[in-house]
Design a protein around this motif. Structure first.
Motif, mmCIF file in Angstrom:
data_model
loop_
_atom_site.group_PDB
_atom_site.id
_atom_site.type_symbol
_atom_site.label_atom_id
_atom_site.label_comp_id
_atom_site.label_asym_id
_atom_site.label_seq_id
_atom_site.Cartn_x
_atom_site.Cartn_y
_atom_site.Cartn_z
ATOM 1 N N ASN A 31 0.821 -1.417 0.184
ATOM 2 C CA ASN A 31 0.033 -0.084 -0.113
ATOM 3 C C ASN A 31 0.922 1.160 0.036
ATOM 4 O OD1 ASN A 31 0.867 0.578 2.625
ATOM 5 N ND2 ASN A 31 -0.884 -0.513 3.599
ATOM 6 N N PRO A 95 0.535 -6.836 0.623
ATOM 7 C CA PRO A 95 -0.541 -5.805 0.413
ATOM 8 C C PRO A 95 -1.117 -5.274 1.835
ATOM 9 C CG PRO A 95 -1.120 -7.790 -0.241
ATOM 10 C CD PRO A 95 0.194 -7.967 -0.237
ATOM 11 N N SER A 97 0.232 -4.787 4.468
ATOM 12 C CA SER A 97 1.244 -4.215 5.361
ATOM 13 C C SER A 97 1.958 -5.019 6.598
ATOM 14 C CB SER A 97 0.676 -2.923 6.019
ATOM 15 O OG SER A 97 0.233 -2.122 5.000
#
Length: 158
Positions: A31, A95, A97
């Motif tokens: 992200n 994705p 995190s």
């Protein structure tokens, strides 16, 4: 991010002691916040014996690294970013995190490491700072106290 105070990991390892990752032109699935941390702060080059950052010549994604080393990787993880290694597992971020330890040879399931890359760097800074105290302890009580202190700091992250 550049206008903010330095991240504690930068304070511990120094700007040159951080490996920043350039993800431009790489099809990585992280992200925007993770992307910014990796680009502007990075991860420690080394927090011995716990972590060594991926070399500048390594593939940035898990898939690229695996391909360069003749390893197989599940397609769902191929675009995750490889941060480095702890000597056994590859430390990666995907994705969501989350930083995970993954074993490309399948010897163990993925393991949670930290909630995000910023927290990962902070925890490595705590380990690096406390390891010298633990290693230089002249008695068990001193080493145990330093270890407990590091544990307390880790629990306070976030």
């Amino acid at each position: 991010m550049p206008d903010q105070p330095p991240h504690p990991a930068v304070g511990q390892f120094g700007r040159d002691g951080m490996r920043r990752l350039d993800l431009s032109g790489v099809d990585a699935t992280v992200n925007d916040e993770t992307h910014a941390v990796l680009e502007h702060i990075g991860v420690p080059v080394q927090a011995a014996p716990y972590f060594t950052a991926a070399a500048a010549t390594d593939g940035v994604t898990v898939g690229m690294f695996a391909g360069h080393h003749g390893l197989r990787v599940d397609e769902s993880r191929a675009r995750w970013v490889r941060l480095g290694t702890d000597g056994l597992a590859h430390l990666v971020v995907g994705p969501d995190s989350v930083v995970r330890a993954v074993f490309l040879d399948g010897i163990a399931p993925d393991m949670f490491v930290n909630a995000d890359v910023s927290e990962f760097g902070l925890c490595l800074a705590v380990l690096d700072r406390r390891m010298s105290v633990i290693a230089s302890s002249t008695d068990l009580a001193g080493g145990a106290a330093a270890s407990r202190s590091a544990g307390t700091e880790h629990r306070q992250v976030r």
